[in-house]
Motif scaffolding. Structure first.
Motif, PDB file in Angstrom:
ATOM      1  N   CYS A 128       0.847  -1.193   0.000  1.00 33.37           N
ATOM      2  CA  CYS A 128       0.000   0.000   0.000  1.00 33.37           C
ATOM      3  C   CYS A 128       0.885   1.247   0.000  1.00 33.37           C
ATOM      4  N   ILE A 185       1.080  -7.197   4.893  1.00 33.23           N
ATOM      5  CA  ILE A 185       0.856  -5.858   4.347  1.00 33.23           C
ATOM      6  C   ILE A 185       2.123  -5.043   4.525  1.00 33.23           C
ATOM      7  N   GLU A 229      -9.917   2.923   2.268  1.00 34.00           N
ATOM      8  CA  GLU A 229      -9.658   2.242   3.535  1.00 34.00           C
ATOM      9  C   GLU A 229      -8.362   1.462   3.394  1.00 34.00           C
ATOM     10  N   LYS A 230      -7.451   1.687   4.321  1.00 41.71           N
ATOM     11  CA  LYS A 230      -6.191   0.947   4.280  1.00 41.71           C
ATOM     12  C   LYS A 230      -6.474  -0.531   4.478  1.00 41.71           C
ATOM     13  N   PRO A 231      -5.721  -1.383   3.807  1.00 40.91           N
ATOM     14  CA  PRO A 231      -5.937  -2.830   3.951  1.00 40.91           C
ATOM     15  C   PRO A 231      -5.586  -3.305   5.360  1.00 40.91           C
ATOM     16  N   THR A 232      -6.232  -4.385   5.771  1.00 41.42           N
ATOM     17  CA  THR A 232      -5.951  -4.994   7.072  1.00 41.42           C
ATOM     18  C   THR A 232      -5.753  -6.493   6.885  1.00 41.42           C
ATOM     19  N   LEU A 233      -5.156  -7.118   7.863  1.00 42.93           N
ATOM     20  CA  LEU A 233      -4.956  -8.563   7.812  1.00 42.93           C
ATOM     21  C   LEU A 233      -6.257  -9.323   8.033  1.00 42.93           C
ATOM     22  N   ASP A 234      -7.329  -8.620   8.396  1.00 42.08           N
ATOM     23  CA  ASP A 234      -8.638  -9.254   8.542  1.00 42.08           C
ATOM     24  C   ASP A 234      -9.280  -9.554   7.191  1.00 42.08           C
ATOM     25  N   GLU A 235      -8.748  -8.967   6.125  1.00 40.34           N
ATOM     26  CA  GLU A 235      -9.312  -9.198   4.795  1.00 40.34           C
ATOM     27  C   GLU A 235      -8.910 -10.587   4.307  1.00 40.34           C
TER      28      GLU A 235
END
Length: 85
Positions: A19, A65, A53-59
């Motif tokens: 990102c 990341i 929205e910044k990416p998260t490890l929940d995706e």
């Protein structure tokens, strides 16, 4: 993002998300150098900036990341290119 990733059949893959955090001001300055259909309306850029929205490890699928803060580079990169000419 998730819609695109789910279509790629990545269940057995490690997905590393990179990102690039580019300030809106810098993106708009770069956009002004574009012409024709490549030029993105300023209103669209503002809307995208607000909704991003910044990416998260929940995706789903994302295993790592890497956030790249380019605000520092935006200050010094022009000087670097002048120095190597």
């Amino acid at each position: 993002r998730n819609g695109v990733l789910s279509k790629l059949n990545l269940s057995n893959e490690n997905v590393i998300c990179v990102c690039f955090d580019i300030p809106l001001r810098v993106a708009m300055e770069r956009n002004e150098m574009r012409e024709g259909r490549a030029l993105v309306p300023r209103s669209v850029m503002r809307r995208m900036d607000i909704s991003f929205e910044k990416p998260t490890l929940d995706e789903p699928f994302i295993t790592k990341i890497i956030f790249v803060d380019v605000s520092f580079l935006c200050l010094f990169l022009p000087l670097f290119f002048i120095a190597i000419r």
